[in-house]
Design a protein around this motif. Sequence first.
Motif, short mmCIF file in Angstrom:
data_model
loop_
_atom_site.label_atom_id
_atom_site.label_comp_id
_atom_site.label_asym_id
_atom_site.label_seq_id
_atom_site.Cartn_x
_atom_site.Cartn_y
_atom_site.Cartn_z
N SER A 9 0.80 -1.22 0.00
CA SER A 9 0.00 0.00 0.00
C SER A 9 0.84 1.27 0.00
O SER A 9 0.32 2.35 0.11
N THR A 10 2.14 1.14 -0.12
CA THR A 10 3.01 2.30 -0.10
C THR A 10 2.79 3.15 -1.34
O THR A 10 2.79 2.64 -2.46
N ALA A 11 2.62 4.44 -1.14
CA ALA A 11 2.45 5.36 -2.28
C ALA A 11 3.78 5.55 -2.99
O ALA A 11 4.84 5.44 -2.38
N GLN A 41 6.80 10.05 2.94
CA GLN A 41 5.79 11.02 2.49
C GLN A 41 6.32 11.97 1.42
O GLN A 41 6.16 13.18 1.49
N GLN A 72 1.50 11.00 13.89
CA GLN A 72 2.14 10.59 12.64
C GLN A 72 2.27 9.06 12.59
O GLN A 72 2.05 8.45 11.54
N ASP A 75 -1.11 7.62 11.90
CA ASP A 75 -1.47 7.81 10.48
C ASP A 75 -0.85 6.71 9.62
O ASP A 75 -1.51 6.15 8.74
N VAL A 76 0.43 6.40 9.87
CA VAL A 76 1.11 5.33 9.13
C VAL A 76 0.39 4.01 9.38
O VAL A 76 0.08 3.27 8.44
N GLN A 78 -2.67 3.34 10.39
CA GLN A 78 -4.01 3.25 9.81
C GLN A 78 -3.97 3.11 8.30
O GLN A 78 -4.85 2.49 7.70
N ARG A 79 -2.92 3.63 7.68
CA ARG A 79 -2.78 3.52 6.23
C ARG A 79 -2.46 2.09 5.80
O ARG A 79 -2.90 1.64 4.75
N VAL A 80 -1.69 1.36 6.63
CA VAL A 80 -1.25 0.02 6.20
C VAL A 80 -2.02 -1.12 6.88
O VAL A 80 -1.97 -2.26 6.41
N THR A 82 -4.70 -3.76 7.79
CA THR A 82 -5.71 -4.39 6.93
C THR A 82 -6.98 -4.81 7.68
O THR A 82 -7.95 -5.21 7.05
#
Length: 194
Positions: A9-11, A41, A72, A75-76, A78-80, A82
């Motif tokens: 899921s890394t942008a 980021q 921060q 945030d990381v 929650q982004r990754v 599953t």
Amino acid sequence: GKPLVDKASTAIFQVDAPAYSFADFTNAHPDATDISLYAYQGSLWYSAKIAGKLQRFSSKTGELLPLLDKQQALDVAQRVYTGQAKFIGSTFIEQNAPSEIPARVLPVWQLTLDDAMHSTLYISAVTGQVVSARHDYWRLFDVMWMLHIMDYETRENVHNPLLTLMTSLALLTALFGIALTYISFQNKNREEPV
């Protein structure tokens, strides 16, 4: 089952070369070890261990920067993450790493989840990367691995003296067993009447 974190899921960001070069950094910090350049980021940063402590630095100016704060790190996570559970606890760990993570990854944010497996994510306070994801099934495996390799401290050393001793004894036992079996058959053959 499904993994706790989605590593894919890394942008993807386009980043420019650092204005503050690697040579500039090593000249300014000759005692630094474990120096790396990493993306977080959309920007590049330096991380380096100085006086035994992992820190982060600007790749534009070389200045020392603050570590990631709790928000921060969340945030990381929650982004990754599953799953569906909520994050219910956070602890900043700078020293005395729990046994389930190596000390070399410190400092980290330990984020606990409200799920049946007592899941925990460890986010690097330097790089913002997930350095470890742990849950009860992993912890059970870790105990079994510790017993298997007989390393009761770091759980990483498969060449420890106790394991070497027990392996040597097992090998000797097997060799003596083979020898005794051979001797036993030789004696049996001698005792039979001609």
